[in-house]
Design a protein around this motif. Structure first.
Motif, PDB file in Angstrom:
ATOM      1  N   TYR A 159       0.840  -1.093   0.065  1.00  0.00           N
ATOM      2  CA  TYR A 159       0.104  -0.038   0.092  1.00  0.00           C
ATOM      3  C   TYR A 159       0.818   1.249  -0.108  1.00  0.00           C
ATOM      4  N   LYS A 160       0.490   2.351  -0.638  1.00  0.00           N
ATOM      5  CA  LYS A 160       1.258   3.540  -0.576  1.00  0.00           C
ATOM      6  C   LYS A 160       0.458   4.794   0.145  1.00  0.00           C
ATOM      7  N   THR A 161      -0.826   4.194   0.989  1.00  0.00           N
ATOM      8  CA  THR A 161      -1.337   5.171   1.854  1.00  0.00           C
ATOM      9  C   THR A 161      -1.600   4.933   3.428  1.00  0.00           C
ATOM     10  N   TYR A 162      -1.484   5.731   4.168  1.00  0.00           N
ATOM     11  CA  TYR A 162      -1.984   5.648   5.663  1.00  0.00           C
ATOM     12  C   TYR A 162      -2.478   6.832   6.157  1.00  0.00           C
ATOM     13  N   PRO A 163      -3.765   6.701   6.440  1.00  0.00           N
ATOM     14  CA  PRO A 163      -4.643   5.691   6.371  1.00  0.00           C
ATOM     15  C   PRO A 163      -4.805   4.912   5.030  1.00  0.00           C
ATOM     16  N   HIS A 164      -4.830   3.610   5.288  1.00  0.00           N
ATOM     17  CA  HIS A 164      -4.848   2.737   4.088  1.00  0.00           C
ATOM     18  C   HIS A 164      -6.028   2.818   3.172  1.00  0.00           C
ATOM     19  N   VAL A 165      -5.950   3.519   2.253  1.00  0.00           N
ATOM     20  CA  VAL A 165      -7.225   3.487   1.440  1.00  0.00           C
ATOM     21  C   VAL A 165      -7.002   2.799  -0.133  1.00  0.00           C
ATOM     22  N   ASP A 166      -5.789   2.275  -0.303  1.00  0.00           N
ATOM     23  CA  ASP A 166      -5.627   1.760  -1.552  1.00  0.00           C
ATOM     24  C   ASP A 166      -5.372   0.345  -1.691  1.00  0.00           C
ATOM     25  N   THR A 206       0.739   9.254   5.364  1.00  0.00           N
ATOM     26  CA  THR A 206       0.904   9.905   4.179  1.00  0.00           C
ATOM     27  C   THR A 206       0.038  11.211   4.163  1.00  0.00           C
ATOM     28  N   ASP A 207      -0.276  11.832   5.424  1.00  0.00           N
ATOM     29  CA  ASP A 207      -0.900  12.930   5.439  1.00  0.00           C
ATOM     30  C   ASP A 207       0.388  14.189   6.010  1.00  0.00           C
ATOM     31  N   VAL A 208       1.569  13.590   6.177  1.00  0.00           N
ATOM     32  CA  VAL A 208       2.638  14.281   6.736  1.00  0.00           C
ATOM     33  C   VAL A 208       3.539  14.386   5.668  1.00  0.00           C
ATOM     34  N   ALA A 209       3.809  15.873   5.302  1.00  0.00           N
ATOM     35  CA  ALA A 209       4.581  16.147   4.110  1.00  0.00           C
ATOM     36  C   ALA A 209       5.866  15.417   3.870  1.00  0.00           C
ATOM     37  N   GLN A 210       6.831  15.373   4.897  1.00  0.00           N
ATOM     38  CA  GLN A 210       8.011  14.517   4.853  1.00  0.00           C
ATOM     39  C   GLN A 210       7.958  13.258   4.185  1.00  0.00           C
ATOM     40  N   THR A 211       6.811  12.362   5.076  1.00  0.00           N
ATOM     41  CA  THR A 211       6.647  11.026   4.717  1.00  0.00           C
ATOM     42  C   THR A 211       6.035  10.881   3.504  1.00  0.00           C
ATOM     43  N   ALA A 213       6.294  12.664   0.727  1.00  0.00           N
ATOM     44  CA  ALA A 213       7.278  12.883  -0.152  1.00  0.00           C
ATOM     45  C   ALA A 213       8.065  11.653  -0.815  1.00  0.00           C
ATOM     46  N   LEU A 214       8.128  10.553   0.265  1.00  0.00           N
ATOM     47  CA  LEU A 214       8.590   9.392   0.056  1.00  0.00           C
ATOM     48  C   LEU A 214       7.678   8.543  -0.977  1.00  0.00           C
ATOM     49  N   TYR A 215       6.480   8.507  -0.517  1.00  0.00           N
ATOM     50  CA  TYR A 215       5.661   7.690  -1.419  1.00  0.00           C
ATOM     51  C   TYR A 215       5.550   8.372  -2.669  1.00  0.00           C
ATOM     52  N   ASP A 216       5.457   9.520  -2.828  1.00  0.00           N
ATOM     53  CA  ASP A 216       5.289  10.161  -4.220  1.00  0.00           C
ATOM     54  C   ASP A 216       6.612   9.971  -4.885  1.00  0.00           C
ATOM     55  N   LEU A 448     -11.069   8.540  20.491  1.00  0.00           N
ATOM     56  CA  LEU A 448     -11.231   7.466  19.501  1.00  0.00           C
ATOM     57  C   LEU A 448      -9.833   6.546  19.645  1.00  0.00           C
ATOM     58  N   LYS A 449     -10.016   5.307  19.866  1.00  0.00           N
ATOM     59  CA  LYS A 449      -8.907   4.644  20.091  1.00  0.00           C
ATOM     60  C   LYS A 449      -8.433   4.106  18.550  1.00  0.00           C
ATOM     61  N   SER A 450      -7.375   4.800  18.001  1.00  0.00           N
ATOM     62  CA  SER A 450      -6.814   4.694  16.899  1.00  0.00           C
ATOM     63  C   SER A 450      -5.569   5.513  16.786  1.00  0.00           C
ATOM     64  N   MET A 451      -4.662   5.174  16.078  1.00  0.00           N
ATOM     65  CA  MET A 451      -3.369   5.963  15.845  1.00  0.00           C
ATOM     66  C   MET A 451      -3.591   6.973  14.607  1.00  0.00           C
ATOM     67  N   GLN A 452      -4.164   6.340  13.508  1.00  0.00           N
ATOM     68  CA  GLN A 452      -3.976   6.971  12.170  1.00  0.00           C
ATOM     69  C   GLN A 452      -5.251   6.886  11.413  1.00  0.00           C
ATOM     70  N   HIS A 453      -5.636   5.585  11.489  1.00  0.00           N
ATOM     71  CA  HIS A 453      -6.756   5.159  10.409  1.00  0.00           C
ATOM     72  C   HIS A 453      -8.134   5.865  10.796  1.00  0.00           C
ATOM     73  N   PHE A 454      -8.411   6.435  11.874  1.00  0.00           N
ATOM     74  CA  PHE A 454      -9.548   7.191  12.311  1.00  0.00           C
ATOM     75  C   PHE A 454      -9.709   8.364  11.369  1.00  0.00           C
ATOM     76  N   ARG A 455      -8.489   9.044  11.017  1.00  0.00           N
ATOM     77  CA  ARG A 455      -8.582  10.211  10.145  1.00  0.00           C
ATOM     78  C   ARG A 455      -9.233  10.255   8.773  1.00  0.00           C
TER      79      ARG A 455
END
Length: 499
Positions: A159-166, A206-211, A213-216, A448-455
Motif C-alpha cells: 500500500y502507498k497510503t496511511y490511512p490505508h485506502v488503496d 501519508t498526511d505528513v509532507a515529509q513522509t 514525499a517518500l511515497y510520491d 477514539l482508540k486509533s493511531m491514524q486510520h480514524f482520520r
C-alpha cells in the motif's frame, strides 16, 4: 491464452508484547472464509481480493481463490492456526498446476514459532510448487520484510497510503505484474534495502509532507524503464523480532538492461531518506490530563474535538481497554463526549444481562494488563443501547464492507458515552457509532482508540484533532516495551547511533 491463477489472503499484524495467542477463533471472528464465500463478502470492497478479481476479469484468468483469513491485530499467531491456514493454501497449490500465485499478506505476521510468518509461508509454498511459478504478493504499508521473503517471491506491491485506502489498487497492481510475468513479457525480481529503526519516524503517515514525499517518489520511479513496483514499508514497532525495521523494495524487470542497478539505487536512496528523517516526528503527544482539559474547554464551531488515543490503538495490537483517558475525561467533568471503543467482553456481557434504560454499576476496562494504560474503572451509568454489534461501514477504508463488534453496548456515565464492545476493532468508520445511536458530527468530543486510520472517516468532520499518549501497549515511548530480539543498536532505543 487463459492463465490459471491461485489466490489467497492470510493477513495478521502481530504485537509480540501482547499477552496470549491469536487463534483460529480470532480469525473466524474477523474473516475466515473459503473461496466463493470470501469473494461474496470481500470481492466488492476496498480489499486486495477485489483487486485480484479485477485483474482476473481484465486479463481473462481462471482464478481459484482458496481462502481469505484475516484476524485483527493482536498477539502472536498460534501454531495450529498458522499451520491450518497455510495448509489450505499449500494443499490447493499442489492440487493442480497453476501459471501463477497471487497472495494478499500483511508482512508483520509473527507466529509463536518464528519471527517471519510470511517467509515461513512462502518457504512452504516454494517447497510444494518449485521455483519456476511466479508469486506476486501484496503487503500492508507496515510490513517488516525479511530477506527470505524477497528471495522466495518475485513481485511485491505494498500500500502507498496511511490511512490505508488503496488496498484494491495494490491488488490490481500486483495482478497486472503477475499477468505480465506469466506471459513472459517481464522477468520480475525484487531488491530490498533496510535501516536499523523500529519504524519510519511517522509510521508511514501519508498526511505528513515529509513522509508523503517518500511515497510520491516511489510512484514516480514506477514510470522508469524496467521499474515495476516501488514499495516503502514503514515497519511495525510493536513486534519484537530480528527483522524489525523499515524496508524499501523495488520489483524490476531483469530483462531490461540497467534495471537491476537502477533498482538498487532507488532502494538505497529512499532508505537513506528514511534514516535521515528519523528525528522529525510530526505527532505532538498530549498527556491524558492535558487532553481532558482541552476537551473541557472545547466549544464546537464546525464539529467535534477528536482525541486520538494513539497508545491504545487496537489496530496496533493494543488491548483497546486502557482506561486512563476515560478516567481523565470523567474527572474533568467533560460533557457530550464519546469514548470508542472500550473493548471489554466481560463488561459487554454484563450490560447485556440488563435492558436499555437500566442503571448499572460495573467495572469497565483495564482488565488485560493494567500496567499499560490503567486498571478497571468502577462506574455507574445508564444503558443507552444494546446490540449484536453488526454494522456496514461507509467510509473510505471499509467502503460497504460488513463487520461485527460482537455484543455491544452504549453506556452513559456522567457526560461520557462509552461504546463497550466484545470484539477488537479500532475506530475506523463513522458507522461504528451511528449504528448504535451516536451521531459523531453532533458531539462535542470524540475520544477514539486509533493511531491514524480514524482520520480517513473522522477528520473531515472535526474542528480539531489531537493525539494522546495514554501509556497503553502501543505507546510511542518505545523504551517502555521490553525488546529482546531486536538487533541492536537500533533507533530510537539507541538514540545516538550512527550508520
Amino acid at each position: 491464452m487463459s492463465f490459471h491463477v491461485l489466490s489467497a489472503e492470510f493477513i495478521h499484524e502481530s504485537n509480540t508484547f501482547k499477552r496470549g495467542r491469536t487463534t483460529l477463533r480470532d480469525f473466524a471472528a474477523a474473516v475466515l472464509l473459503d473461496g466463493e464465500a470470501a469473494i461474496a463478502a470481500l470481492g466488492h470492497g476496498n480489499t486486495e481480493v477485489a483487486g485480484f478479481l479485477d485483474a482476473a476479469r481484465t486479463h481473462g484468468w481462471e482464478m481459484n481463490h482458496v481462502i481469505s483469513a484475516h484476524a485483527y491485530p493482536g498477539a502472536p499467531v498460534a501454531r495450529e492456526a498458522f499451520d491450518h491456514i497455510a495448509a489450505r493454501i499449500i494443499d490447493a497449490a499442489r492440487a493442480r498446476p497453476y501459471d501463477g500465485i497471487l497472495l494478499g499478506l500483511h508482512g508483520s505476521m509473527v507466529p509463536e514459532f518464528t519471527d517471519d510468518g510470511e517467509g515461513e509461508l512462502l518457504a512452504r509454498l516454494r517447497a510444494a510448487i518449485g521455483r519456476d511459478i511466479p508469486i506476486a504478493v501484496t503487503l500492508d504499508l507496515h510490513a517488516m520484510v525479511s530477506p527470505a521473503m524477497v528471495e522466495l517471491a518475485d513481485i511485491f506491491v505494498s500500500y502507498k497510503t496511511y490511512p490505508h485506502v488503496d488496498m484494491r489498487l495494490a491488488g490490481q497492481h500486483a495482478g497486472r505484474l503477475l499477468d505480465a510475468a506469466m506471459a513472459g513479457a517481464v522477468k520480475p525480481r525484487t531488491v530490498r534495502a533496510h535501516r536499523p529503526m523500529l519504524e519510519e519516524v511517522n509510521s508511514g503517515r501519508t498526511d505528513v509532507a515529509q513522509t508523503a514525499a517518500l511515497y510520491d517518489a516511489a510512484a514516480a520511479h514506477e514510470h522508469e524503464a524496467g521499474i515495476l513496483a516501488v514499495s516503502i514499508n514503514a515497519g511495525f514497532a510493536e513486534a519484537d523480532t530480528s527483522i524489525l525495521g523499515p524496508t524499501v523494495l523495488v520489483t524490476y524487470d531483469e530483462a531490461v538492461k540497467g534495471a537491476a542497478a537502477r533498482a538498487g539505487e532507488i532502494t538505497e536512496a529512499i532508505a537513506d531518506r528514511i534514516w535521515q528523517g528519523r528525528k522529525s516526528k510530526a505527532n505532538l503527544f498530549l498527556s491524558v490530563e492535558d487532553a481532558a482539559l482541552l476537551a473541557k474547554a472545547h466549544k464546537p464551531v464546525n464539529g467535534p474535538l477528536i482525541i486520538a488515543d494513539y497508545a491504545d490503538n487496537p489496530g496496533a495490537g493494543a488491548y483497546g481497554d486502557a482506561t486512563a483517558l476515560t478516567a481523565a475525561l470523567l474527572a474533568a467533568d467533560v460533557e457530550d463526549a464519546v469514548v470508542a471503543p472500550m473493548i471489554d467482553p466481560e463488561a459487554a456481557a454484563e450490560l447485556h444481562r440488563h435492558k436499555v434504560g437500566d442503571r448499572v454499576r460495573l467495572a469497565i476496562g483495564g482488565k488485560q494488563d493494567p500496567s499499560f494504560g490503567g486498571g478497571p474503572l468502577e462506574l455507574e451509568g445508564e444503558i443507552l443501547c444494546l446490540s449484536d454489534g453488526r454494522y456496514i461501514g461507509n467510509g473510505p477504508i471499509l467502503n460497504g464492507l460488513e463487520s461485527c463488534l460482537g455484543p455491544t453496548a452504549v453506556f452513559r456515565v456522567g457526560g461520557v458515552d462509552i461504546l463497550v464492545t466484545t470484539e477488537s476493532e479500532q475506530a475506523i468508520d463513522q458507522m461504528q457509532l451511528v449504528t448504535f445511536g451516536i451521531e459523531p458530527s453532533a458531539r462535542r468530543v470524540l475520544a477514539l482508540k486509533s493511531m491514524q486510520h480514524f482520520r480517513a472517516a473522522f477528520e473531515p468532520i472535526a474542528d480539531l484533532v489531537v493525539v494522546c499518549d495514554s501509556g497503553a501497549l502501543a505507546t510511542p515511548q518505545a523504551t517502555k516495551r521490553p525488546y529482546v530480539k531486536a538487533q541492536r543498536p537500533i533507533f530510537p532505543l539507541d538514540p545516538d547511533m550512527e550508520l
